[in-house]
Each structure stands twice: as C-alpha cells, then as structure tokens.
Design a protein around this motif. Structure first.
Motif, PDB file in Angstrom:
ATOM      1  N   CYS A 115       0.734  -1.230   0.205  1.00  0.00           N
ATOM      2  CA  CYS A 115       0.145  -0.212   0.109  1.00  0.00           C
ATOM      3  C   CYS A 115       0.841   1.213  -0.143  1.00  0.00           C
ATOM      4  N   ILE A 116       1.973   1.391  -0.790  1.00  0.00           N
ATOM      5  CA  ILE A 116       2.549   2.377  -0.984  1.00  0.00           C
ATOM      6  C   ILE A 116       1.838   3.596  -1.873  1.00  0.00           C
ATOM      7  N   GLN A 117       2.095   4.603  -1.319  1.00  0.00           N
ATOM      8  CA  GLN A 117       1.305   5.909  -1.627  1.00  0.00           C
ATOM      9  C   GLN A 117       1.265   6.143  -3.202  1.00  0.00           C
ATOM     10  N   ASP A 118       0.149   6.059  -3.740  1.00  0.00           N
ATOM     11  CA  ASP A 118       0.116   6.591  -4.991  1.00  0.00           C
ATOM     12  C   ASP A 118       0.412   5.154  -6.162  1.00  0.00           C
ATOM     13  N   SER A 119       0.401   4.072  -5.649  1.00  0.00           N
ATOM     14  CA  SER A 119       0.804   2.782  -6.211  1.00  0.00           C
ATOM     15  C   SER A 119      -0.302   2.029  -6.360  1.00  0.00           C
ATOM     16  N   TRP A 120      -0.394   1.217  -7.320  1.00  0.00           N
ATOM     17  CA  TRP A 120      -1.568   0.281  -7.816  1.00  0.00           C
ATOM     18  C   TRP A 120      -1.998  -0.428  -6.501  1.00  0.00           C
ATOM     19  N   GLY A 121      -1.019  -0.880  -5.791  1.00  0.00           N
ATOM     20  CA  GLY A 121      -1.139  -1.837  -4.544  1.00  0.00           C
ATOM     21  C   GLY A 121      -2.151  -1.120  -3.489  1.00  0.00           C
ATOM     22  N   ALA A 122      -2.048   0.454  -3.436  1.00  0.00           N
ATOM     23  CA  ALA A 122      -2.565   1.015  -2.405  1.00  0.00           C
ATOM     24  C   ALA A 122      -4.045   1.548  -3.137  1.00  0.00           C
ATOM     25  N   GLU A 123      -4.232   1.175  -4.155  1.00  0.00           N
ATOM     26  CA  GLU A 123      -5.923   1.520  -4.858  1.00  0.00           C
ATOM     27  C   GLU A 123      -6.666   0.604  -4.194  1.00  0.00           C
ATOM     28  N   LEU A 124      -8.005   1.013  -4.082  1.00  0.00           N
ATOM     29  CA  LEU A 124      -9.170   0.140  -3.458  1.00  0.00           C
ATOM     30  C   LEU A 124      -9.576  -0.772  -4.786  1.00  0.00           C
ATOM     31  N   HIS A 125      -9.790  -1.945  -4.384  1.00  0.00           N
ATOM     32  CA  HIS A 125     -10.411  -2.889  -5.390  1.00  0.00           C
ATOM     33  C   HIS A 125     -11.245  -2.276  -6.464  1.00  0.00           C
ATOM     34  N   PRO A 126     -10.950  -2.351  -7.656  1.00  0.00           N
ATOM     35  CA  PRO A 126     -11.518  -1.834  -8.744  1.00  0.00           C
ATOM     36  C   PRO A 126     -12.974  -2.221  -8.950  1.00  0.00           C
ATOM     37  N   ASP A 127     -13.617  -3.063  -8.402  1.00  0.00           N
ATOM     38  CA  ASP A 127     -14.980  -3.667  -8.283  1.00  0.00           C
ATOM     39  C   ASP A 127     -15.736  -2.892  -6.974  1.00  0.00           C
ATOM     40  N   LEU A 128     -14.928  -2.277  -6.204  1.00  0.00           N
ATOM     41  CA  LEU A 128     -15.619  -2.059  -4.942  1.00  0.00           C
ATOM     42  C   LEU A 128     -16.410  -0.720  -5.290  1.00  0.00           C
ATOM     43  N   LYS A 129     -17.815  -0.527  -4.812  1.00  0.00           N
ATOM     44  CA  LYS A 129     -18.465   0.561  -5.027  1.00  0.00           C
ATOM     45  C   LYS A 129     -18.210   1.723  -4.263  1.00  0.00           C
ATOM     46  N   ILE A 130     -18.230   2.803  -4.761  1.00  0.00           N
ATOM     47  CA  ILE A 130     -17.681   4.181  -4.017  1.00  0.00           C
ATOM     48  C   ILE A 130     -19.157   4.977  -4.013  1.00  0.00           C
ATOM     49  N   VAL A 131     -19.471   5.389  -3.109  1.00  0.00           N
ATOM     50  CA  VAL A 131     -20.585   6.228  -2.890  1.00  0.00           C
ATOM     51  C   VAL A 131     -20.180   7.687  -2.732  1.00  0.00           C
ATOM     52  N   ASP A 132     -21.186   8.475  -3.143  1.00  0.00           N
ATOM     53  CA  ASP A 132     -20.865   9.948  -3.005  1.00  0.00           C
ATOM     54  C   ASP A 132     -20.922  10.417  -1.644  1.00  0.00           C
ATOM     55  N   ASN A 133     -20.387  11.493  -1.140  1.00  0.00           N
ATOM     56  CA  ASN A 133     -20.336  12.234   0.135  1.00  0.00           C
ATOM     57  C   ASN A 133     -19.518  10.960   1.101  1.00  0.00           C
ATOM     58  N   ALA A 134     -18.873  10.229   0.791  1.00  0.00           N
ATOM     59  CA  ALA A 134     -18.299   9.331   1.636  1.00  0.00           C
ATOM     60  C   ALA A 134     -17.044  10.087   2.491  1.00  0.00           C
ATOM     61  N   LEU A 135     -16.863   9.523   3.874  1.00  0.00           N
ATOM     62  CA  LEU A 135     -15.719   9.946   4.310  1.00  0.00           C
ATOM     63  C   LEU A 135     -14.192   9.110   3.945  1.00  0.00           C
ATOM     64  N   TRP A 136     -13.226   9.819   3.824  1.00  0.00           N
ATOM     65  CA  TRP A 136     -12.079   9.218   3.237  1.00  0.00           C
ATOM     66  C   TRP A 136     -10.863   9.202   4.286  1.00  0.00           C
ATOM     67  N   ILE A 137     -10.460   8.076   4.831  1.00  0.00           N
ATOM     68  CA  ILE A 137      -9.515   8.193   5.795  1.00  0.00           C
ATOM     69  C   ILE A 137      -8.244   7.402   5.408  1.00  0.00           C
ATOM     70  N   LYS A 138      -7.207   8.116   5.311  1.00  0.00           N
ATOM     71  CA  LYS A 138      -5.755   7.476   5.081  1.00  0.00           C
ATOM     72  C   LYS A 138      -5.001   7.479   6.219  1.00  0.00           C
ATOM     73  N   LYS A 139      -4.250   6.405   6.203  1.00  0.00           N
ATOM     74  CA  LYS A 139      -3.634   6.139   7.417  1.00  0.00           C
ATOM     75  C   LYS A 139      -2.035   5.438   7.229  1.00  0.00           C
ATOM     76  N   GLY A 140      -1.241   5.517   8.431  1.00  0.00           N
ATOM     77  CA  GLY A 140       0.122   4.934   8.054  1.00  0.00           C
ATOM     78  C   GLY A 140       0.976   5.615   7.297  1.00  0.00           C
ATOM     79  N   TYR A 141       0.545   7.006   7.144  1.00  0.00           N
ATOM     80  CA  TYR A 141       1.532   7.884   6.295  1.00  0.00           C
ATOM     81  C   TYR A 141       2.856   8.233   6.922  1.00  0.00           C
ATOM     82  N   ASP A 142       2.830   8.260   8.362  1.00  0.00           N
ATOM     83  CA  ASP A 142       3.986   8.611   9.196  1.00  0.00           C
ATOM     84  C   ASP A 142       4.693   7.494   9.075  1.00  0.00           C
TER      85      ASP A 142
END
Length: 352
Positions: free
Chosen positions: A206-233
C-alpha cells in the motif's frame, strides 16, 4: 398511546414512539404496571423485554446482572426506582438511541495489495480470499441506508518502519528478541524511540499512489463518503481507522462521526484480525456501539480472528452477518449488548 396500552407492543411503531413528550409519558405509563408513578426493577425489566427484540418481534435474553446495572444508571437518586424525572434521561439518551440509531459503515482497507498484491490475505495462514468481501460490501451499500459511509486506506511511504526491507533503518530496542540482522518477514521486533514500538514486519504494501494502495476496482464508491488515509507517518504503524498503533495521533474519524451524530459503527473489510479488529476496538473505546459484519471481512490467522471476536463481544460489541444489518440500522433489530454498552457509556459520562 393510552394508559391501557399493551406495553409489549409499545416499541413496535418507531415513528409513533419518538414524537413529542406525550410519547415519553405514555411509555412510562405503559410500563408502570402498579400505577405508583415510578418504575421498579421488575417494571424496567418489562420495558427492556419490549425494547430488545429482533425484527420478528422475538425478545432477546438479557442477563439479570446487566439489567440491574442498566437500571442503576437511570436510578440517579439510588432509591430503587426510576421516577418520571429520572425517566427523562432514560428516554432521551437511551431509548431514543436504541430505537433510532445513527449508523456509520466503515469499510477498512479493501485495497489491491491485501487482495492480490504483496500482502494478499490468500497467502496467509487462514487462506482467505480477500476479493470475496467486495460483492458483500457492494450489496450492503446498495440495499442499506447508512447515515455515513467511510473508506479507510493504508497509505505508506516507501521508508515505512513496518516494511521488512527497512528494518535496518530504524534502531532496535534492547528488549527486541529479533535483531535487525536476523529479521525475517512476519517477525515481531521492538524499535527504540518514544514510545518504544512493537512491530510485525510486513512486505512493502500500500505504498502511496501505487496500484497496490488503490481500492479494489470493483468496490462500489458512494458519494459524500468520508476518506481516511492512515499509516503515512514512516515511524509508526496505523492499523486502526481511528488512531495510530500507539494512539499518539488520530485520523479525525471519531470527530467526523460525532459531528454527524453517529451512535453505531458497522465495520468490515481486510484484515479481520489486524486493521478491522483495531478499528472495532478503537470504535468501542471511543464510545460508539460497534458491530463487525463477519461475512464482509477476511483475515490473516483463524486463531487470531477468533480471539478478536471474543474481545469484541466481551466489550459489548456484536458480530453479525450482513443480512442482519438492515434491520439493525432501521432500529427494528435491537440488541441488548448494544443497549448495555450505551447505558454504561451514559453512566461513565454522568457527573458525580
């Protein structure tokens, strides 16, 4: 509802129940069987039997000890009864939440690296298939009206201390049984610092901006969701969607859920015994009624998954199948464990 209303049916009509003050008074009267203008422990038990039912109307069993503890929360003057004045808190802070919860659906780390990439759970001892959570989560998003949806993502820099490839870059604490020169994948080491950090060594993931860090392409993404990125320290790992592993810094998720009035947090994703479990534990610690959606999770170790589930249930969390969630979100399936958890939170928050 009149004085002669059937108490067992009182919580069947949610809209009727939670209207003005006359509904609160009608509720009190419905369970005040001896009409002495106060509720005894026995009468409060009748209220709880009507309140805690599944969506088919069948009452859940409630332990006598927990019933007594909940009663004591609302018997503020400790005279052995809940009078009408004391019942105001019971109604506004407890019954209303039990019957009309505000729900958040927290989807944890459904990322490529955990499904088919460098840290795919299918290669771990439980041999789970991470992609199997995707249709379950999508179905839940399509059919259940959650008040809030949040997606969390591991978002590591290349030099993160959890990567086995970086183990020599960080000083070891003398207590570490594994030294840097001998460290292997999945070993547990102890890094020096303030605080001292116990760390499992993972492959780079899950390295930043890599393919591995992307959500699975078939996962449904809804509008107005909260986004939490973690482990960047780079110097501390962050399994939970709420805090880093030492609870030094938070992601802001708890604050955002509180701002939206959330009472109930439904958690799913990857991995059950790592990031999902840490998120659920922190959710309980933050005072949210917490539910793990078991069939929408996949994990690393069968033994650790079972341990995690026992920990959650021991702390008044609930483990359910996704098929049970809609009625819980709608307040038709009302679990006594969650009612007990809420009562304890009210007790602990109440001024002495």
């Amino acid at each position: 509802m009149s004085r002669v209303a059937d108490a067992d049916c009182f919580f069947g009509g949610r809209e009727e129940l939670l209207s003005p003050d006359d509904s609160m008074n009608a509720c009190f009267t419905a369970f005040d069987k001896d009409r002495d203008n106060r509720l005894s422990v026995v009468e409060f038990g009748g209220l709880c039997r009507a309140l805690f039912r599944n969506d088919a109307g069948k009452p859940y069993l409630l332990e006598a000890r927990k019933l007594a503890e909940m009663f004591s929360v609302f018997d503020k003057n400790e005279d052995g009864y809940i009078d009408r004045e004391e019942f105001k808190m019971c109604w506004s802070k407890w019954i209303k939440t039990v019957v009309r919860p505000v729900s958040a659906f927290v989807i944890v780390d459904v990322q490529n690296d955990f499904i088919s990439g460098s840290l795919a759970v299918c290669n771990c001892s439980a041999q789970h298939k991470g992609e199997e959570v995707v249709p379950v989560i999508n179905e839940a998003l399509d059919t259940i009206k959650f008040d809030v949806v949040a997606y969390s993502m591991d978002w590591h820099p290349n030099n993160h201390l959890s990567f086995v490839t970086n183990v020599a870059k960080y000083p070891m604490h003398p207590s570490s049984k594994v030294k840097a020169a001998d460290a292997k994948l999945y070993d547990k080491v102890v890094y020096d610092g303030d605080p001292v950090k116990e760390q499992i060594l993972w492959p780079p993931h899950c390295i930043q901006d890599s393919w591995g860090a992307e959500l699975h392409p078939d996962l449904k993404i809804v509008d107005n969701a909260l986004w939490i990125k973690k482990g960047y320290d780079p110097e501390i790992d962050s399994y939970s969607a709420f805090f880093d592993n030492a609870k030094i810094s938070d992601t802001g998720l708890s604050r955002q859920l509180r701002q939206r009035g959330v009472t109930d947090v439904f958690v799913c994703g990857i991995a059950t015994d790592v990031c999902v479990g840490a998120t659920a534990i922190h959710s309980l610690e933050e005072g949210f009624r917490t539910i793990i959606m078991d069939d929408a999770c996949r994990g690393v170790s069968a033994e650790d998954i079972e341990t995690l589930k026992q920990d959650i249930m021991r702390n008044s969390g609930v483990i359910v199948a996704t098929s049970q969630v809609k009625s819980m979100v709608q307040g038709r399936d009302r679990r006594p464990e969650l009612g007990y958890k809420l009562a304890l939170m009210l007790r602990d928050a109440r001024p002495c």
